[in-house]
Design a protein around this motif. Structure first.
Motif, PDB file in Angstrom:
ATOM      1  N   TRP A  30      -2.756 -13.241 -15.477  1.00 31.40           N
ATOM      2  CA  TRP A  30      -2.794 -14.423 -14.619  1.00 31.40           C
ATOM      3  C   TRP A  30      -2.473 -15.681 -15.422  1.00 31.40           C
ATOM      4  O   TRP A  30      -2.352 -15.635 -16.645  1.00 31.40           O
ATOM      5  CB  TRP A  30      -4.177 -14.550 -13.981  1.00 31.40           C
ATOM      6  N   THR A  73      -3.117 -20.284 -14.997  1.00 34.44           N
ATOM      7  CA  THR A  73      -3.670 -21.386 -14.195  1.00 34.44           C
ATOM      8  C   THR A  73      -2.601 -22.064 -13.351  1.00 34.44           C
ATOM      9  O   THR A  73      -2.909 -22.658 -12.327  1.00 34.44           O
ATOM     10  CB  THR A  73      -4.335 -22.446 -15.091  1.00 34.44           C
ATOM     11  N   TRP A  74      -1.338 -21.977 -13.759  1.00 37.37           N
ATOM     12  CA  TRP A  74      -0.231 -22.613 -13.032  1.00 37.37           C
ATOM     13  C   TRP A  74       0.325 -21.715 -11.922  1.00 37.37           C
ATOM     14  O   TRP A  74       1.283 -22.069 -11.254  1.00 37.37           O
ATOM     15  CB  TRP A  74       0.890 -23.011 -13.995  1.00 37.37           C
ATOM     16  N   VAL A 124      -4.731 -18.102  -9.043  1.00 40.57           N
ATOM     17  CA  VAL A 124      -5.898 -18.956  -8.829  1.00 40.57           C
ATOM     18  C   VAL A 124      -6.642 -18.538  -7.557  1.00 40.57           C
ATOM     19  O   VAL A 124      -7.869 -18.476  -7.535  1.00 40.57           O
ATOM     20  CB  VAL A 124      -5.470 -20.442  -8.781  1.00 40.57           C
ATOM     21  N   GLY A 153      -4.929 -14.177 -19.829  1.00 35.73           N
ATOM     22  CA  GLY A 153      -4.283 -15.425 -19.465  1.00 35.73           C
ATOM     23  C   GLY A 153      -2.949 -15.621 -20.163  1.00 35.73           C
ATOM     24  O   GLY A 153      -2.886 -15.633 -21.386  1.00 35.73           O
ATOM     25  N   ASP A 164      -1.313 -18.250 -20.669  1.00 34.32           N
ATOM     26  CA  ASP A 164      -1.571 -19.682 -20.556  1.00 34.32           C
ATOM     27  C   ASP A 164      -2.195 -20.174 -21.857  1.00 34.32           C
ATOM     28  O   ASP A 164      -2.487 -19.383 -22.755  1.00 34.32           O
ATOM     29  CB  ASP A 164      -2.549 -19.909 -19.392  1.00 34.32           C
ATOM     30  N   ASN A 189      -5.953 -25.033 -20.854  1.00 34.79           N
ATOM     31  CA  ASN A 189      -5.795 -24.904 -19.400  1.00 34.79           C
ATOM     32  C   ASN A 189      -6.795 -23.918 -18.817  1.00 34.79           C
ATOM     33  O   ASN A 189      -7.349 -24.142 -17.741  1.00 34.79           O
ATOM     34  CB  ASN A 189      -4.376 -24.449 -19.042  1.00 34.79           C
ATOM     35  N   MET A 190      -7.008 -22.820 -19.517  1.00 33.97           N
ATOM     36  CA  MET A 190      -7.937 -21.799 -19.026  1.00 33.97           C
ATOM     37  C   MET A 190      -9.370 -22.334 -19.009  1.00 33.97           C
ATOM     38  O   MET A 190     -10.117 -22.081 -18.065  1.00 33.97           O
ATOM     39  CB  MET A 190      -7.820 -20.533 -19.869  1.00 33.97           C
ATOM     40  N   LYS A 192     -10.325 -25.494 -18.646  1.00 34.08           N
ATOM     41  CA  LYS A 192     -10.432 -26.414 -17.499  1.00 34.08           C
ATOM     42  C   LYS A 192     -10.604 -25.642 -16.200  1.00 34.08           C
ATOM     43  O   LYS A 192     -11.374 -26.031 -15.333  1.00 34.08           O
ATOM     44  CB  LYS A 192      -9.185 -27.301 -17.401  1.00 34.08           C
ATOM     45  N   PHE A 193      -9.871 -24.547 -16.073  1.00 35.62           N
ATOM     46  CA  PHE A 193      -9.932 -23.729 -14.859  1.00 35.62           C
ATOM     47  C   PHE A 193     -11.338 -23.162 -14.650  1.00 35.62           C
ATOM     48  O   PHE A 193     -11.892 -23.261 -13.563  1.00 35.62           O
ATOM     49  CB  PHE A 193      -8.909 -22.593 -14.931  1.00 35.62           C
TER      50      PHE A 193
END
Length: 182
Positions: free
Chosen positions: A78, A80-81, A86, A109, A111, A115-116, A118-119
């Motif tokens: 996966w 976050t973008w 999501v 991730g 990513d 970013n992860m 924050k998610f």
């Protein structure tokens, strides 16, 4: 029957023939395209390669995948973008809680760690989320994700065989059935 009527009948038959041939060609082309984009069966080598990996988790720990050998495992690639990624995360977490004593879940991730983090502040997840960046894309390809699209989810059984692969957003009921059947 006049010559014009004969010609019109032949033209209709010809049109029907070519129309049917066109539909058949389109169906064949669509089938071939689906085969190219559909998940491919992963080899035993790919699963062994998977278990030979280790990645850092958001919690700072190093996770050796070998620790999950011999257990049923759901691996979700996966980012976050990725909107479908999501959307499915809370559902995957709910399934993780439902099957906590039977199946292990891990999110990989594609990513950045920032970013992860924050998610997960917004959407807490109870299973390990590992930071793979672009390396994760190659790992997902080895496990059957020929298109490289996200999300991509695989279910590996206790014997180390991939028993289910899903490209795109997985529906909770679909995964639930796969976990009950596996």
């Amino acid at each position: 029957m006049t010559p014009a009527q004969k010609t019109g009948g032949r033209n209709r038959r010809r049109l029907l023939f070519y129309g049917a041939a066109g539909v058949a060609a389109a169906a064949l082309g669509g089938g071939l395209a689906w085969r190219q984009l559909a998940p491919k069966a992963a080899s035993d080598r790919a699963v062994d390669l998977f278990y030979a990996q280790s990645l850092e988790g958001l919690d700072g720990r190093n996770y050796a995948f070998e620790q999950w050998r011999g257990r049923r495992l759901v691996v979700n690639f996966w980012a976050t973008w990725c909107p479908p990624c999501v959307e499915e995360m809370p559902e995957l977490d709910q399934l993780h809680q439902e099957f906590v004593n039977q199946v292990h879940f891990v999110g990989i991730g594609i990513d950045s760690a920032a970013n992860m983090r924050k998610f997960v502040e917004k959407v807490p997840v109870g299973y390990p989320l590992l930071i793979a960046g672009n390396v994760g894309t190659e790992l997902a390809r080895e496990l059957g994700n020929a298109s490289g699209g996200l999300p991509f989810t695989v279910v590996i059984d206790e014997k180390g065989a991939i028993v289910h692969q899903y490209s795109g957003r997985i529906q909770p009921e679909t995964l639930r059935r796969a976990l009950v059947e596996a």
